[in-house]
Design an enzyme around this catalytic site. Structure first.
Site, mmCIF file in Angstrom:
data_model
loop_
_atom_site.group_PDB
_atom_site.id
_atom_site.type_symbol
_atom_site.label_atom_id
_atom_site.label_comp_id
_atom_site.label_asym_id
_atom_site.label_seq_id
_atom_site.Cartn_x
_atom_site.Cartn_y
_atom_site.Cartn_z
ATOM 1 N N TRP A 162 0.888 -1.134 -0.028
ATOM 2 C CA TRP A 162 -0.161 -0.249 0.112
ATOM 3 C C TRP A 162 0.960 1.267 0.008
ATOM 4 O O TRP A 162 0.646 2.299 -0.567
ATOM 5 C CB TRP A 162 -1.114 0.009 0.975
ATOM 6 N N ASP A 202 -1.435 6.635 6.308
ATOM 7 C CA ASP A 202 -2.771 5.584 5.934
ATOM 8 C C ASP A 202 -2.786 4.743 7.401
ATOM 9 O O ASP A 202 -2.164 3.886 7.723
ATOM 10 C CB ASP A 202 -2.087 4.976 4.819
ATOM 11 N N LYS A 248 -11.770 -2.256 6.917
ATOM 12 C CA LYS A 248 -10.778 -3.038 7.770
ATOM 13 C C LYS A 248 -11.363 -3.034 8.948
ATOM 14 O O LYS A 248 -11.385 -4.312 9.619
ATOM 15 C CB LYS A 248 -9.422 -2.664 7.684
HETATM 16 C C1 LIG Z 1 -6.669 -1.925 2.091
HETATM 17 C C2 LIG Z 1 -5.866 -0.847 2.328
HETATM 18 C C3 LIG Z 1 -5.527 0.101 1.199
HETATM 19 C C4 LIG Z 1 -6.706 0.064 0.113
HETATM 20 O O1 LIG Z 1 -7.816 0.585 0.260
HETATM 21 P P1 LIG Z 1 -9.094 0.721 -0.588
HETATM 22 O O2 LIG Z 1 -10.017 1.383 0.386
HETATM 23 O O3 LIG Z 1 -9.408 -0.624 -1.017
HETATM 24 O O4 LIG Z 1 -8.873 1.516 -1.659
HETATM 25 C C5 LIG Z 1 -5.106 1.012 1.416
HETATM 26 N N1 LIG Z 1 -3.992 1.140 2.534
HETATM 27 C C6 LIG Z 1 -3.995 -0.049 3.468
HETATM 28 C C7 LIG Z 1 -3.142 0.031 4.495
HETATM 29 C C8 LIG Z 1 -4.888 -0.919 3.264
HETATM 30 O O5 LIG Z 1 -5.025 -1.959 4.392
#
Ligand SMILES: *Cc1c(COP(=O)(O)O)cnc(C)c1O
Length: 353
Positions: A100, A167, A191
């Site tokens: 990511w 993030d 998540k």
């Molecule tokens: C799943 C995830 C993403 C991507 O998320 P989307 O909402 O599917 O775009 C980005 N960063 C991390 C750390 C993730 O676990």
């Protein structure tokens, strides 16, 4: 309903109460006689949902008053380019801790110079780099709190000399966060917060408006902040279900309690991974994630993988197969996962042969 032990990496387990309340809201939302799926997002009942959702997030994370709480669309992946679009004038610094983070770096490069201050790519993202320096002339520093795919987690954050962006998609609400250290925090909901379809952004007021490029309305954080995330139709259902799930977090003791539960689950699972000669953890012990535990069969007996997966299936354990880029197994243990589910997995590991 037969109980399935849900270790899915995302979309992932939510509190049962959230599902029950969501079902009711689809039938009859807030006593209106209308479904949440057919009522105006400008109705006072939905305005209340937006207010309540912001309020509970503010309370749970102790967010200071000078931050905006936004509900956006496009997933965390849209934040990968929305952030540099709004903040990167000349140069940004990024920490590369996984798939990511690499995605975020790729997008930022479309906007300007990117200094990767450190990368764990050479060791298959099995650790969190710790000694690096953040250039003073960077517009911001970007990091990823939890590496969902390879199973590492930043246990502490640097004192960044420039605005810090993080993030937190896969570990938000799983532990206390010192929000004031960050200028912008973002998380795709699916998540650890709610269903897919909404992205949470927590942004310090006043950080925007410093880049010279034009910003399309929908990509301008200031527009979403000014309009209370109602510039256009917000993702009403994911926001509502996130609210219900976070109410459960609050009633269960808040993020401090979630942190304790996460530590207990992780200790139980990693304890078994470490003492069971059939398995081996794939990450540096000190950097192992409380949310996503990655492990493989010791001696790389990959021929036994299918056998282990079917033993898991037999025990109603779901979502254990590792990400396609990491292989092996990954047990995602988000807030709503009970310790008993981890015990069920440990039991399978102990009896596997
Ligand atoms: C799943 C995830 C993403 C991507 O998320 P989307 O909402 O599917 O775009 C980005 N960063 C991390 C750390 C993730 O676990």
């Amino acid at each position: 309903m037969t109980q399935v032990h849900n270790f899915s990496a995302g979309p992932s387990i939510l509190a049962q109460e959230a599902f029950d309340k969501a079902i009711e809201a689809v039938r009859n939302f807030a006593g209106t006689g209308l479904s949440i799926l057919e009522i105006s997002h400008r109705s006072k009942e939905f305005e209340q949902v937006m207010d309540d959702a912001r309020a509970i997030i503010k309370t749970l994370l102790h967010i200071p008053d000078d931050y905006d709480i936004l509900f956006l669309q496009g997933g965390a992946s849209t934040q990968f380019y929305m952030i540099p679009h709004n903040l990167l004038e000349r140069k940004a610094a990024y920490l590369n801790t996984g798939v990511w983070a690499s995605g975020a770096i790729k997008e930022a490069k479309l906007y300007g110079q990117v200094d990767v201050v450190a990368s764990a790519a050479d060791k298959n993202f099995s650790f969190i780099p710790k000694s690096y320096s953040i250039p003073l002339d960077a517009d911001y520093f970007h990091c990823t709190s939890n590496n969902t795919i390879y199973g590492t987690q930043m246990k502490s954050f640097p004192d960044s000399p420039v605005p810090m962006v993080c993030d937190m998609s896969s570990d938000i609400f799983s532990r206390p966060v010192e929000v004031s250290k960050f200028s912008l925090i973002y998380a795709g909901a699916q998540k650890n917060m709610g269903p897919a379809g909404v992205t949470l952004v927590i942004a310090k007021k006043g950080i925007f408006g410093k880049v010279s490029r034009p910003i399309p309305t929908m990509l301008d954080y200031r527009v979403h902040a000014d309009k209370g995330s109602m510039y256009n139709t917000p993702p009403v259902f994911p926001i509502l279900v996130s609210l219900y799930n976070l109410l459960w977090v609050k009633e269960s003791g808040g993020v401090a309690a979630m942190h304790q539960r996460a530590e207990e689950r992780a200790a139980l699972l990693y304890g078994e991974v470490d003492k069971n000669p059939l398995f081996r953890g794939t990450c540096e012990v000190e950097d192992r994630s409380n949310m996503n535990a990655c492990f493989v069969l010791a001696g790389d007996h990959t021929e036994l993988e299918a056998k282990f997966l079917s033993a898991c299936k037999e025990a109603k354990i779901s979502g254990i197969k590792g990400h396609r880029s990491a292989g092996g197994f990954r047990a995602s243990m988000y807030n709503a996962l009970p310790l008993e589910s981890v015990q069920a997995l440990v039991n399978v590991m102990q009896t596997f042969n």
